[in-house]
Write a protein that holds these residues in place. Structure first.
Motif, PDB file in Angstrom:
ATOM      1  N   VAL A 146       0.766  -1.290   0.010  1.00 53.25           N
ATOM      2  CA  VAL A 146       0.151  -0.003   0.079  1.00 53.25           C
ATOM      3  C   VAL A 146       0.751   1.145  -0.047  1.00 53.25           C
ATOM      4  O   VAL A 146       0.873   2.110  -0.963  1.00 53.25           O
ATOM      5  CB  VAL A 146      -0.809  -0.068   1.082  1.00 53.25           C
ATOM      6  CG1 VAL A 146      -1.776   1.306   1.429  1.00 53.25           C
ATOM      7  CG2 VAL A 146      -1.889  -1.071   1.167  1.00 53.25           C
ATOM      8  N   PHE A 149       2.427   2.567  -3.540  1.00 54.82           N
ATOM      9  CA  PHE A 149       1.552   3.132  -4.327  1.00 54.82           C
ATOM     10  C   PHE A 149       1.215   4.450  -3.822  1.00 54.82           C
ATOM     11  O   PHE A 149       1.093   5.659  -4.545  1.00 54.82           O
ATOM     12  CB  PHE A 149       0.261   2.535  -4.687  1.00 54.82           C
ATOM     13  CG  PHE A 149       0.495   1.287  -5.268  1.00 54.82           C
ATOM     14  CD1 PHE A 149       0.732   1.375  -6.832  1.00 54.82           C
ATOM     15  CD2 PHE A 149       0.159  -0.086  -4.920  1.00 54.82           C
ATOM     16  CE1 PHE A 149       1.078   0.111  -7.354  1.00 54.82           C
ATOM     17  CE2 PHE A 149       0.676  -1.228  -5.515  1.00 54.82           C
ATOM     18  CZ  PHE A 149       0.893  -1.046  -6.988  1.00 54.82           C
ATOM     19  N   LEU A 150       1.277   4.795  -2.390  1.00 54.85           N
ATOM     20  CA  LEU A 150       0.856   6.124  -2.135  1.00 54.85           C
ATOM     21  C   LEU A 150       2.024   6.841  -2.236  1.00 54.85           C
ATOM     22  O   LEU A 150       2.086   8.222  -2.779  1.00 54.85           O
ATOM     23  CB  LEU A 150       0.940   6.006  -0.227  1.00 54.85           C
ATOM     24  CG  LEU A 150      -0.408   5.731   0.487  1.00 54.85           C
ATOM     25  CD1 LEU A 150      -0.238   5.485   1.685  1.00 54.85           C
ATOM     26  CD2 LEU A 150      -1.435   6.682  -0.031  1.00 54.85           C
ATOM     27  N   ILE A 152       4.309   6.578  -4.808  1.00 54.09           N
ATOM     28  CA  ILE A 152       4.435   6.836  -6.228  1.00 54.09           C
ATOM     29  C   ILE A 152       3.316   7.866  -6.508  1.00 54.09           C
ATOM     30  O   ILE A 152       3.694   8.797  -7.156  1.00 54.09           O
ATOM     31  CB  ILE A 152       4.011   5.682  -6.815  1.00 54.09           C
ATOM     32  CG1 ILE A 152       5.001   4.282  -6.864  1.00 54.09           C
ATOM     33  CG2 ILE A 152       3.849   5.878  -8.481  1.00 54.09           C
ATOM     34  CD1 ILE A 152       4.552   2.946  -7.625  1.00 54.09           C
ATOM     35  N   ASN A 153       2.141   7.670  -5.989  1.00 53.49           N
ATOM     36  CA  ASN A 153       1.314   8.550  -6.197  1.00 53.49           C
ATOM     37  C   ASN A 153       1.589  10.120  -5.936  1.00 53.49           C
ATOM     38  O   ASN A 153       1.565  11.017  -6.627  1.00 53.49           O
ATOM     39  CB  ASN A 153       0.039   8.413  -5.602  1.00 53.49           C
ATOM     40  CG  ASN A 153      -1.211   9.299  -6.119  1.00 53.49           C
ATOM     41  OD1 ASN A 153      -1.233   9.349  -7.299  1.00 53.49           O
ATOM     42  ND2 ASN A 153      -2.033   9.879  -5.188  1.00 53.49           N
ATOM     43  N   LEU A 157       4.193  11.061  -8.956  1.00 54.33           N
ATOM     44  CA  LEU A 157       3.085  11.413 -10.017  1.00 54.33           C
ATOM     45  C   LEU A 157       2.466  12.954  -9.606  1.00 54.33           C
ATOM     46  O   LEU A 157       2.516  13.674 -10.478  1.00 54.33           O
ATOM     47  CB  LEU A 157       1.909  10.817 -10.220  1.00 54.33           C
ATOM     48  CG  LEU A 157       2.171   9.114 -10.350  1.00 54.33           C
ATOM     49  CD1 LEU A 157       0.949   8.357 -10.098  1.00 54.33           C
ATOM     50  CD2 LEU A 157       2.516   9.142 -11.588  1.00 54.33           C
ATOM     51  N   ARG A 158       2.313  13.028  -8.438  1.00 54.10           N
ATOM     52  CA  ARG A 158       1.746  14.603  -7.998  1.00 54.10           C
ATOM     53  C   ARG A 158       2.850  15.436  -8.032  1.00 54.10           C
ATOM     54  O   ARG A 158       2.844  16.664  -8.748  1.00 54.10           O
ATOM     55  CB  ARG A 158       1.278  14.594  -6.710  1.00 54.10           C
ATOM     56  CG  ARG A 158       0.100  13.720  -6.579  1.00 54.10           C
ATOM     57  CD  ARG A 158      -1.140  14.120  -7.350  1.00 54.10           C
ATOM     58  NE  ARG A 158      -1.871  12.847  -7.593  1.00 54.10           N
ATOM     59  CZ  ARG A 158      -3.091  12.652  -8.473  1.00 54.10           C
ATOM     60  NH1 ARG A 158      -3.521  13.979  -8.873  1.00 54.10           N
ATOM     61  NH2 ARG A 158      -3.673  11.653  -8.872  1.00 54.10           N
ATOM     62  N   ALA A 164       8.591   7.074 -11.004  1.00 55.68           N
ATOM     63  CA  ALA A 164       7.717   6.127 -10.506  1.00 55.68           C
ATOM     64  C   ALA A 164       8.173   4.646 -10.359  1.00 55.68           C
ATOM     65  O   ALA A 164       8.134   4.069  -9.444  1.00 55.68           O
ATOM     66  CB  ALA A 164       6.462   6.248 -11.244  1.00 55.68           C
ATOM     67  N   ILE A 165       8.383   4.311 -11.586  1.00 60.64           N
ATOM     68  CA  ILE A 165       8.746   2.686 -11.715  1.00 60.64           C
ATOM     69  C   ILE A 165      10.157   2.356 -12.227  1.00 60.64           C
ATOM     70  O   ILE A 165      10.743   3.152 -13.061  1.00 60.64           O
ATOM     71  CB  ILE A 165       7.536   1.817 -12.317  1.00 60.64           C
ATOM     72  CG1 ILE A 165       7.289   2.262 -13.567  1.00 60.64           C
ATOM     73  CG2 ILE A 165       6.445   2.059 -11.467  1.00 60.64           C
ATOM     74  CD1 ILE A 165       6.230   1.600 -14.465  1.00 60.64           C
ATOM     75  N   ALA A 258       5.391  -3.722  -6.938  1.00 66.00           N
ATOM     76  CA  ALA A 258       4.689  -2.584  -7.099  1.00 66.00           C
ATOM     77  C   ALA A 258       5.456  -1.730  -8.165  1.00 66.00           C
ATOM     78  O   ALA A 258       4.806  -0.890  -8.912  1.00 66.00           O
ATOM     79  CB  ALA A 258       4.404  -1.905  -5.856  1.00 66.00           C
TER      80      ALA A 258
END
Ligand code: ADP
Ligand code: MG
Lengths: 314, 262, 285
Positions: A146, A149-150, A152-153, A157-158, A164-165, A258
Motif C-alpha cells: 500500500v 502506491f501512496l 508513487i502517487n 506523479l503529483r 515512478a517505476i 509494485a
C-alpha cells in the motif's frame, strides 16, 4: 567465542540443509506427476522432458535424487525454468544485485531514521514523543504494497520529484533516483516499528537506578546518555534485527511487484503464479540462505556488544 | 488397635542431585492426626505431594486405606477413587480456587465429580459452608470477593466435600493473620470432633501443630530427626534441631537476638 | 502485599468494564463493527452491481450516484469496495479461527504434559516461527495453484506456532496454579480441568491475541491477493483491487488502489488497537 560461533554456524547449516530438503520434497508433495509439476503442465518437447528427468534424476531412488539435485544447486545448477524457457541461473544473475541493493538501502534508512526518531522521542518526551509515536503506530500498520502506491502517487506523479517505476537507464545517478521510493516503501513499516522499539527501550533505560545514580554523582547528562542509556538501550534493537531482515527480504516481493523492478522478489512472484517450481525453489533457497547468514552476523554483533551474552556463551 | 489409615514407608524423592525427601516413614490412624514440622525447604510439601499423587516417589511405598498408592494414579478413575480417601488444602489462599468459579459452583462441581446426584448437591453445598462457619450467601461469591481467611475456609470445605478419611493441610494457615489462624485451627479441631476426619498438618510453626495434632514428626534436610507425641516432643525436645525450632518461635518474654538464629 | 495478593488483584482486574477501553479503543471497536456490518450486508448496501463492466466509464471520477467513480473496467468503485469487504475478511476469519484453535490446543498440550512433549513442541514452535509465512504461501501456491484456500492454509502453518509460543508461556503459568493441583487431587479428569478451568481462564488472553492476529491476517492475505496468490480476480477483494488499480494509478487515476489500500490499513489498525486495549484492560499483555 570460537565455540559460540561454531554452534551458531552449525545451526545455520542445519537450517539451510533442512530447507533444501523441504524445498526439494515439495516437488513430490504437489499433486500429479513430478514431471508435470516441473513443466508447469505445459506441452514440452521430448528433449526438454529428457533434460528435466536428468536434472532431477527422476529415475533414481529418492535420496540419490535429493543429493544429486543438491550437488547441482551447490554448483549453481538450478535447472531450467518452465515459464521463462531458460536456465534458472541466467534469471538469477542480474536480479541478485538489484535485490541486495534494494534491501541494503532500506536497511540503512530503517536504522538511520528509525533509531534517531526513537531516541529523540524518548529523550525529548512531551508533544514530540506523543506525536511521533502515534504516527509510528499508524505507519507500522501500512504494508509495503500500500505504501508503495501512496509514495508513487504523491512523490512521482503529483510532485514529480522522483521516477515512478523501474530502475532507469543504468547510470549510477539514475539508479539512485529510481531506488529512493522503493527503498522508502520497503523501510517505512519496519522503520516505524524500530522507532517504537527504540523509544520504549531507551525510556526503560532512562528509568534505571544506575542512570539516576550516575546523574546524582554529577556526571554530565550528555555523558550519561551516550555511555549508559544509548549503549544499553539500543541492544534490544539488535535482537529484533533478525526478524526485521527476514521481513525486508520477503517484503521485496511486494515492493518489486509494485515498482516493476526486476529483482528476486518479482521473479519469485511471477514464477509462483506460473507454477514454475525450479525458479521458486532457487529463489526460496537464496532467500533462506541470506536470512540465515544475516542472522548469524546479527548474533555475532550482539555477542560483541553485550557483555552479558558473552559471559553466558563462555 | 485398628489398621492404620495411611502408611508411608521409606519414602525418598530426588530432584536431580537434590534429595528432597530421604527415608521418611510414618503412619496415621483413622481419625488420628500427625504434624509434620521443619523449616522451609525441609521437604514437607514434597511428602504431601507424594501422598496425594502429585509427585512420584523415587523410592518407598505409600498405602492409603489398605491400597497401594505409591505411584500417581493412572487415569482419572483411580484418581477419583483415591480422592475419596485423601484430600489436601494448599498454602496459598489466592491461587487455590479457580478465580472464575463461585463458591457454590466450586463445591457443587466436586460433588458432581464424586458422583453425588445433582439434586442433592445444593443441600450438601449449604451444609459444607455451614460446617466451615460461613454464611450461606457466600455460595454466590467469587473468590475475588473473599478475604484470605474466607478463601481458606472455602478450600477446606471443598476438601471435606466428599467426606475423605484424611485431609492434609500444607501450611494452610501460614499466609493468614495470627487471629485468623487461631479461628481456622479451632474450626479444624471442631470439624474433627464432628466428622472423625484424620489430619496431616504441615507447618513450619510449632504453635500451630501443638493445637491440632496428637503426634508429630520433625523434618530437616528431607529426613526425620525426631518423632513422638506432640506434647512430649515440643515440651522436651531431644534433637538439637527441634530445640532450635522451638526457640526460634517468638513467645511472651522473647528477647530479640536471644533465641537461636536460623 | 504478597506476590499472591498482587496476582489476585491482577486477576480481579480482568473483570473491568468495557468503559476502560478508552476513546481510541472505542473508536477501533466502532470501525470494526462497521466493517463487520459491511462484510455481512455488502451486496445489499452496494448502490450498483459490482461486476457490471462498462468500458465507457473506465476510470471516470465521481459523478452523482457514483461517489467514488469507476474502476479501470468501468465498474462502480464504491459497490466493489462494499462487496469486497466480505472476501477481505473471510480469509482472515478462517485463518485466525484455524490457527487459534490449533495454537491453543498445542500450547495447552505442551503446558499440561510438560517434560519432553513440551520440549518437542517448543522447539517446533521456534523453528517454524523463524520461517516467513509469506514465503511458505508462495511455495505452496506454486505447488497447489494460487487461491485463497492455499494462502489460508500456508499462513495457518505460520501463525499457529507464533500463537502457540505466546500462549504456552501463559498456559504454563496457569497450569502451575494451586487450584489445578487441587482439582487433580479431587479426582477431576485432565480434560475437565483443562477444558472447564484452565482454558476459560486463558480466554481473555486468547481473545486479545486472536483480535491482534486478525489485523495481521488482513494485511498478509490482502498482500497475497495483491500478488495474485490469494483471492483471484474478478472477485471484488481489497488486495486484488490494490493490484488491479495499479496501471490506472500510473496514469493518474489512483482512487481504486488507494481506496482499497486504505480499507485494508484501517481494518488492520482497528483490530490491532482493539486487541491491544483489550489485553491491557484484562491485564493479559
Ligand atoms: N519440582 C521441584 N524441582 C526441583 N526441586 C524441588 C521441586 N520441588 C521442591 N524442590 C526442592 O525440594 C526441597 C524441599 O522442598 P519442599 O518440599 O517444598 O520443602 P518445604 O515444603 O518443607 O518448604 C527444596 O530444596 C526445594 O527447592
Ligand atoms: Mg512447603
Amino acid at each position: 567465542m570460537k565455540s559460540f560461533l561454531g554452534r551458531r554456524i552449525l545451526l545455520g547449516v542445519v537450517t539451510i540443509l533442512a530447507t533444501t530438503f523441504l524445498v526439494h520434497i515439495a516437488l513430490y508433495l504437489a499433486p500429479g506427476d513430478p514431471i508435470d509439476v516441473l513443466t508447469a503442465g505445459k506441452p514440452t518437447t521430448p528433449e526438454r522432458l529428457e533434460a528435466l528427468r536428468a536434472q532431477y534424476h527422476l529415475d533414481d531412488p529418492f535420496l540419490t535424487r535429493y543429493f544429486s539435485w543438491l550437488g547441482g544447486v551447490l554448483h549453481g545448477d538450478f535447472g531450467q525454468s518452465a515459464a521463462f524457457n531458460t536456465d534458472v541461473l541466467t534469471l538469477l544473475t542480474p536480479r541478485v544485485p538489484t535485490t541486495i541493493l534494494l534491501v541494503s538501502c532500506a536497511f540503512i534508512m530503517i536504522m538511520a531514521f528509525g533509531l534517531s526518531l526513537g531516541i529523540v522521542a524518548a529523550l525529548r518526551g512531551g508533544a514530540i514523543d506523543t506525536a511521533s509515536m502515534a504516527t509510528a503506530t499508524l505507519v507500522a500498520a501500512i504494508p509495503a504494497f500500500v505504501s508503495s502506491f501512496l509514495l508513487i502517487n504523491v512523490f512521482a506523479l503529483r510532485l514529480g520529484w522522483l521516477p515512478a517505476i523501474g530502475l532507469g537507464d543504468g547510470s549510477p545517478l539514475d539508479t539512485a533516483r529510481h531506488l529512493v521510493l522503493p527503498s522508502v516503501a520497503l523501510a517505512l513499516a519496519a522503520g516505524a516499528f524500530v522507532a517504537r522499539t527504540t523509544r520504549a527501550s531507551v525510556r526503560a533505560e532512562l528509568g534505571r537506578d544506575h542512570v539516576a545514580t550516575a546523574t546524582v554523582r554529577g556526571i554530565p547528562r550528555r555523558l550519561v546518555i551516550s555511555r549508559h542509556v544509548l549503549r544499553n538501550g539500543l541492544l534490544p534493537i539488535l535482537s529484533i534485527a533478525g526478524l526485521l531482515l527476514a521481513g525486508l527480504i520477503v517484503g521485496t516481493a511486494f515492493v518489486e511487484q509494485a515498482f516493476a523492478i526486476e529483482g528476486l522478489g518479482k521473479l519469485l512472484v511471477t514464477a509462483a503464479r506460473q507454477q514454475d517450481l525450479a525458479v521458486v525453489q532457487a529463489v526460496t533457497l537464496i532467500l533462506v540462505v541470506a536470512f540465515v547468514v544475516l542472522n548469524i552476523l546479527v548474533d555475532i554483533l550482539y555477542w560483541y556488544l553485550d557483555p552479558r551474552v558473552r559471559s553466558e556463551a563462555a | 488397635m485398628t489398621d492404620p489409615l495411611i502408611v508411608a514407608r521409606n519414602l525418598r524423592k530426588e530432584y536431580g542431585d537434590l534429595v528432597a525427601v530421604d527415608d521418611v516413614s510414618f503412619e496415621v490412624a483413622p481419625g488420628g492426626s500427625l504434624g509434620i514440622v521443619g523449616e522451609s525447604g525441609s521437604g514437607k510439601t514434597t511428602v504431601a505431594k507424594m501422598l496425594v499423587g502429585l509427585e512420584r516417589p523415587t523410592a518407598g511405598r505409600i498405602e492409603i486405606a489398605g491400597t497401594d498408592c505409591s505411584a500417581p494414579a493412572k487415569g482419572w478413575r483411580e484418581r477419583s477413587r483415591r480422592a475419596q480417601s485423601l484430600q489436601i488444602v494448599f498454602q496459598d489462599p489466592y491461587s487455590s480456587l479457580d478465580p472464575r468459579q463461585s463458591v457454590g459452583d466450586a463445591l457443587r462441581e466436586v460433588l458432581v465429580v464424586a458422583g453425588l446426584g445433582r439434586d442433592r448437591t445444593q443441600a450438601r453445598a449449604r451444609e459444607l459452608v455451614d460446617l466451615v462457619g460461613m454464611p450461606e450467601r457466600v455460595l454466590g461469591s467469587r473468590p475475588s470477593a473473599l478475604s484470605g481467611g474466607q478463601r481458606q475456609r472455602v478450600a477446606i470445605a471443598r476438601a471435606l466435600a466428599t467426606e475423605p478419611r484424611c485431609v492434609i493441610l500444607d501450611e494452610s494457615v501460614a499466609a493468614l493473620d495470627v487471629s485468623i489462624q487461631a479461628q481456622i485451627l479451632n474450626l479444624l479441631a471442631d470439624i474433627r470432633e464432628r466428622t472423625g476426619v484424620a489430619y496431616i498438618l504441615v507447618s513450619h510453626d510449632l504453635a500451630v501443630v501443638r493445637h491440632v495434632t496428637d503426634d508429630v514428626i520433625v523434618m530437616r534436610y528431607g529426613a526425620i530427626v525426631e518423632r513422638g507425641q506432640t506434647g512430649t516432643v515440643l515440651d522436651d525436645p531431644q534433637h538439637p534441631y527441634t530445640q532450635l525450632l522451638r526457640e526460634s518461635v517468638p513467645r511472651p518474654g522473647w528477647v530479640p537476638g536471644a533465641g537461636a538464629t536460623t | 502485599m504478597s506476590v499472591a495478593q498482587v496476582a489476585s488483584v491482577v486477576r480481579t482486574r480482568r473483570r473491568s468494564r468495557l468503559s476502560h477501553l478508552g476513546v481510541i479503543g472505542w473508536l477501533a471497536l466502532a470501525v470494526i463493527v462497521v466493517f463487520v456490518f459491511v462484510a455481512a450486508f455488502g451486496e445489499a448496501l452496494a448502490p450498483d452491481d459490482p461486476n457490471a463492466i462498462d468500458i465507457a466509464y473506465a476510470n471516470v471520477g465521481p459523478i452523482p450516484g457514483h461517489p467514488l467513480g469507476f474502476d479501470d473496467l468501468g465498474r462502480d468503485l464504491l459497490s466493489r469496495l462494499l462487496v469486497g469487504a466480505r472476501s477481505s475478511f473471510v480469509g482472515p476469519l478462517a485463518l485466525v479461527a484455524l490457527s487459534t484453535v490449533a495454537g491453543t490446543t498445542l500450547a495447552l498440550i505442551a503446558a499440561w504434559r510438560r517434560g519432553w512433549t513440551d520440549a518437542t513442541l517448543s522447539a517446533g514452535f521456534d523453528i517454524a516461527f523463524a520461517f516467513p509465512g509469506i514465503l511458505l504461501a508462495i511455495l505452496l501456491a506454486t505447488l497447489f495453484g494460487a487461491g485463497l484456500a492455499v494462502a489460508v492454509i500456508a499462513l495457518t502453518l505460520a501463525y499457529t506456532p507464533s500463537l502457540g509460543r505466546l500462549l504456552r508461556a501463559t498456559a504454563l503459568r496457569e497450569t502451575g496454579m494451586e487450584y489445578v493441583k487441587a482439582f487433580r487431587v479431587m479426582g477431576y479428569s485432565d480434560v475437565r480441568i483443562v477444558v472447564r478451568h484452565v482454558l476459560p481462564n486463558l480466554m481473555p488472553f486468547i481473545i486479545a491475541q486472536a483480535i491482534i492476529m486478525f489485523g495481521y491476517a488482513t494485511l498478509d492475505l490482502g498482500g497475497l491477493s495483491f500478488l495474485g496468490l490469494g483471492v483471484q480476480p474478478p472477485t471484488a477483494d481489497w488486495g486484488v483491487m490494490v493490484a488491479a488499480g495499479a496501471p490506472a494509478l500510473l496514469q493518474g487515476y489512483p482512487t481504486q488502489t488507494l481506496a482499497a489500500g486504505t480499507c485494508l490499513v484501517l481494518a488492520a489498525v482497528a483490530f490491532g488497537v482493539l486487541g491491544d486495549r483489550l489485553a491491557r484492560m484484562w491485564g493479559v499483555e
